[in-house]
Motif scaffolding. Sequence first.
Motif: not given
Length: 133
Positions: A31-54
């Motif tokens: 994975l490139t640095q950009r792809q690793l950053q994308f994965n990290y941001r996707l995970k962060r966005a997912h946690s924000v959504i989980e918190n909103a639903f909670l």
Amino acid sequence: MGKAQKYVLLGDATYPLQDWILKPYQEDENLTQRQLQFNYRLKRAHSVIENAFLRLKARWQILLKCDDCSLELLPTLVLACCILHNVCEAHDNPFNEEWLEGTEPTELPKPSQPAPAAMEDNRAEQVRELMCQ
């Protein structure tokens, strides 16, 4: 991004990559640095959504007992709770942290194994690459 995009749902690695399901790149040493950053941001966005639903379920605990109402009423009930929740949030109506005690985050059913490659959409890779850029 230079291209009109539709809305997408966020999925994890077990979901098939579709032009409407955004999932992370497969974790490996290539994975490139950009792809690793994308994965990290996707995970962060997912946690924000989980918190909103909670918070939504904590404020409107009727959502924890939706099996008590008819299927026809359910979409209207959920939409009403979302609208009222957003009104409360927009007007700084205090959120009582004690409400969270009865709403433990639950694991929603999801695939246990990654989807077969045949289920993946070739156009979806372009969407993910645009989002990654």
